[in-house]
Design a protein around this motif. Structure first.
Motif, short mmCIF file in Angstrom:
data_model
loop_
_atom_site.label_atom_id
_atom_site.label_comp_id
_atom_site.label_asym_id
_atom_site.label_seq_id
_atom_site.Cartn_x
_atom_site.Cartn_y
_atom_site.Cartn_z
N ILE A 12 0.84 -1.20 0.00
CA ILE A 12 0.00 0.00 0.00
C ILE A 12 0.87 1.25 0.00
CG2 ILE A 12 -1.65 1.36 1.36
CD1 ILE A 12 -2.79 -1.36 2.31
N TRP A 13 1.90 1.24 0.84
CA TRP A 13 2.79 2.40 0.97
C TRP A 13 3.52 2.69 -0.34
CZ3 TRP A 13 8.32 2.71 1.41
CH2 TRP A 13 8.77 3.97 1.80
N LYS A 14 4.00 1.65 -1.01
CA LYS A 14 4.74 1.82 -2.25
C LYS A 14 3.85 2.37 -3.37
CE LYS A 14 8.37 -1.56 -1.57
NZ LYS A 14 8.92 -2.84 -2.01
N ARG A 15 2.57 2.06 -3.35
CA ARG A 15 1.66 2.55 -4.39
C ARG A 15 1.53 4.07 -4.35
NH1 ARG A 15 -3.16 -1.28 -3.51
NH2 ARG A 15 -3.47 0.27 -1.90
N ASP A 16 1.62 4.65 -3.14
CA ASP A 16 1.42 6.08 -2.97
C ASP A 16 2.65 6.92 -3.30
OD1 ASP A 16 -1.14 5.51 -2.19
OD2 ASP A 16 -0.67 5.52 -0.05
N ILE A 17 3.78 6.28 -3.53
CA ILE A 17 5.02 7.01 -3.81
C ILE A 17 5.13 7.23 -5.31
CG2 ILE A 17 7.53 6.97 -3.69
CD1 ILE A 17 7.28 5.21 -1.22
N PRO A 18 5.19 8.49 -5.76
CA PRO A 18 5.34 8.72 -7.19
C PRO A 18 6.73 8.27 -7.65
CG PRO A 18 5.50 10.78 -5.99
CD PRO A 18 5.15 9.71 -4.99
N PRO A 19 6.86 7.83 -8.89
CA PRO A 19 8.17 7.40 -9.38
C PRO A 19 9.15 8.59 -9.38
CG PRO A 19 6.59 7.49 -11.17
CD PRO A 19 5.82 7.75 -9.90
N ALA A 20 10.39 8.30 -9.11
CA ALA A 20 11.42 9.35 -9.07
C ALA A 20 11.68 9.86 -10.48
CB ALA A 20 12.70 8.80 -8.47
N ALA A 21 11.87 11.15 -10.57
CA ALA A 21 12.18 11.75 -11.87
C ALA A 21 13.62 11.43 -12.23
CB ALA A 21 11.99 13.25 -11.80
N PRO A 22 13.90 11.12 -13.47
CA PRO A 22 15.29 10.82 -13.85
C PRO A 22 16.16 12.07 -13.66
CG PRO A 22 13.90 10.96 -15.79
CD PRO A 22 13.00 11.05 -14.59
N ARG A 23 17.34 11.85 -13.17
CA ARG A 23 18.27 12.96 -12.95
C ARG A 23 19.10 13.18 -14.20
NH1 ARG A 23 20.66 12.69 -6.88
NH2 ARG A 23 18.68 12.98 -5.84
N SER A 24 19.46 14.41 -14.40
CA SER A 24 20.25 14.76 -15.56
C SER A 24 21.43 15.61 -15.13
CB SER A 24 19.39 15.54 -16.55
OG SER A 24 20.19 16.09 -17.55
N PHE A 25 22.58 15.37 -15.74
CA PHE A 25 23.76 16.17 -15.43
C PHE A 25 23.60 17.59 -15.96
CE2 PHE A 25 25.59 11.88 -15.22
CZ PHE A 25 26.09 11.94 -13.94
N GLN A 26 22.67 17.77 -16.89
CA GLN A 26 22.43 19.10 -17.43
C GLN A 26 21.78 20.01 -16.40
OE1 GLN A 26 20.10 18.16 -20.82
NE2 GLN A 26 21.83 17.44 -22.03
N ASP A 27 21.13 19.42 -15.39
CA ASP A 27 20.47 20.21 -14.36
C ASP A 27 21.45 20.81 -13.36
OD1 ASP A 27 18.12 19.45 -15.56
OD2 ASP A 27 17.71 17.85 -14.13
N ARG A 28 22.68 20.31 -13.35
CA ARG A 28 23.68 20.79 -12.40
C ARG A 28 24.28 22.11 -12.87
NH1 ARG A 28 27.59 15.74 -10.93
NH2 ARG A 28 26.02 14.44 -9.94
N PRO A 29 24.61 22.99 -11.92
CA PRO A 29 25.33 24.20 -12.32
C PRO A 29 26.76 23.81 -12.71
CG PRO A 29 25.09 24.11 -9.94
CD PRO A 29 24.32 22.96 -10.49
#
Length: 72
Positions: A12-29
């Motif tokens: 039940i708990w796992k169903r309520d967790i949205p999937p993690a957004a993929p990380r991108s190196f472009q997002d880093r300063p």
């Protein structure tokens, strides 16, 4: 708590967790580099951290000589 209750709660708990957004190196300063002098050969170099007084800094040529060997 018995295992059947625990597994039911986790499903039940796992169903309520949205999937993690993929990380991108472009997002880093962009990385900030700092000028330093190699403690071994005296050559000027740039490092991706702010050097701390009293701690050695090594250039790319000297760094492998001072790294600890990997433990397997």
């Amino acid at each position: 708590m018995c295992m059947c209750r625990l597994s039911a709660w986790l499903s039940i708990w796992k169903r309520d967790i949205p999937p993690a957004a993929p990380r991108s190196f472009q997002d880093r300063p962009p990385r900030e580099f700092h000028k330093a002098v190699c403690s071994d050969c005296g050559k000027e170099c740039e490092v991706p951290f702010k050097p701390t007084e009293g701690r050695p800094v090594y250039c790319l040529d000297c760094l492998p000589k001072h790294r600890k060997p990997p433990r397997f």
